[in-house]
Design a protein around this motif. Structure first.
Motif, mmCIF file in Angstrom:
data_model
loop_
_atom_site.group_PDB
_atom_site.id
_atom_site.type_symbol
_atom_site.label_atom_id
_atom_site.label_comp_id
_atom_site.label_asym_id
_atom_site.label_seq_id
_atom_site.Cartn_x
_atom_site.Cartn_y
_atom_site.Cartn_z
ATOM 1 N N TYR A 14 -0.661 0.916 6.495
ATOM 2 C CA TYR A 14 -0.033 1.989 5.722
ATOM 3 C C TYR A 14 1.218 2.560 6.395
ATOM 4 N N ARG A 32 -2.230 5.904 -1.895
ATOM 5 C CA ARG A 32 -2.154 5.618 -3.327
ATOM 6 C C ARG A 32 -1.686 6.843 -4.106
ATOM 7 N N GLU A 33 -2.103 8.025 -3.657
ATOM 8 C CA GLU A 33 -1.775 9.253 -4.385
ATOM 9 C C GLU A 33 -0.452 9.889 -3.946
ATOM 10 N N GLU A 52 -6.327 4.530 2.146
ATOM 11 C CA GLU A 52 -6.033 3.889 0.858
ATOM 12 C C GLU A 52 -5.845 4.940 -0.220
ATOM 13 N N ARG A 53 -6.754 5.922 -0.278
ATOM 14 C CA ARG A 53 -6.616 6.957 -1.303
ATOM 15 C C ARG A 53 -5.386 7.824 -1.050
ATOM 16 N N PRO A 66 0.797 -1.232 0.000
ATOM 17 C CA PRO A 66 0.000 0.000 0.000
ATOM 18 C C PRO A 66 0.824 1.273 0.000
ATOM 19 N N ASN A 67 1.997 1.254 0.613
ATOM 20 C CA ASN A 67 2.810 2.471 0.666
ATOM 21 C C ASN A 67 4.096 2.333 -0.161
#
Length: 294
Positions: A76, A266-267, A262-263, A3-4
């Motif tokens: 995360y 992800r960004e 998560e968002r 995830p990271n």
């Protein structure tokens, strides 16, 4: 892919995360007296719903809120989260006490309460180990401008207690008047309280260029990225971090209030920070300002 992926493994400090209580509508009841439009009063689950997509669902009643937040933090790579408390927020207080190595407490001030509010802040520091004050000028009833004389005793107390204050600045998301959060008002506070560590919250827009100018001017003024999805971080802030402001920009999320981790994660890799900026942004700047051993 993790995830990271693409981010340094530094043990992130998130300076705006929450242990939820009830529903989002419950969290924002304090704003109800100020809201006038029908959507805000009757239709929205929370007052800034018109701005956010993919808002995290409320945590189910049968789930443990603290364990749910910790699981997301672990996923995360968030080592420490700063959580807002008040004297009646039992979920937050219980979670912080159960996991002191993972959570730090911050306390929302209300300058309308005068010296009773100042004493509340001191009590919160002594009883709950609060490491920062927070201040939402547009959310007070009545509103309290950033440089209002009613706020000055609280700034003085923060200096005395050696804690920073995180202050919402810029146009507020909820549909309430914005003048009390004009970024220019910060200038007087920094001049009068040069020892005060002041960290802005919620973007400073549309005055982000002014925020950069003020950070160049005042050594103890900082900026945190709360309530902004990384793809919307102001260009002026990213450019400043990559030049003279590497020590001034602090990561903050907005989970579970309006953004999922998560968002955010992800960004984040696409933000464009230089390699040497990332560890400071994700951890070291917050650790220094909050007095966390690093």
């Amino acid at each position: 892919m993790a995830p990271n992926a693409g981010l340094p493994d530094v043990g992130v400090i998130d300076t705006m995360i929450n242990i939820p209580h009830g529903t989002k509508k419950d969290w924002y009841k304090f704003l109800a007296p100020q809201l006038r439009d029908q959507e805000s009063k009757e239709d929205f689950e929370f007052p800034v719903e018109y701005m956010f997509k993919g808002v995290p669902d409320d945590i189910p009643e049968d789930a443990d809120p603290t364990e749910t937040v910790l699981a997301e933090m672990d996923r995360y790579g968030i080592d420490i989260g700063m959580v807002g408390i008040s004297f009646d927020r039992e979920e937050s207080i219980t979670g912080i006490r159960a996991h002191p190595e993972r959570f730090r407490a911050c306390f929302e001030i209300d300058p309308n309460r005068a010296m009773d509010g100042v004493r509340d802040l001191e009590r919160a520091v002594k009883e709950y180990g609060v490491v920062a004050a927070t201040f939402f000028p547009a959310g007070k009833n009545p509103q309290v401008p950033i440089n209002d004389k009613k706020a000055f005793p609280f700034y003085a107390k923060c200096v005395e207690l050696d804690i920073p204050i995180f202050v919402c600045a810029g146009i507020p998301g909820p549909r309430v008047p914005a003048a009390c959060q004009d970024v220019m008002l910060i200038d007087e506070v920094c001049w009068y309280f040069p020892e005060l560590k002041l960290v802005t919250r919620h973007g400073c827009e549309p005055w982000q260029d002014l925020a950069v100018k003020l950070m160049l001017k005042w050594p103890n003024l900082y900026y945190s990225t709360s309530a902004f999805a990384p793809k919307h971080y102001p260009r002026a802030i990213v450019d400043y971090a990559n030049s003279r402001g590497a020590d001034k920009i602090i990561y903050a999320g907005y989970f579970p209030m309006g953004l999922s981790l998560e968002r955010i994660f992800r960004e984040l890799p696409d933000v464009g920070f230089d390699d040497e900026v990332w560890p400071k942004f994700l951890r070291h700047n917050a650790a220094r300002v909050l007095g966390i051993d690093d």
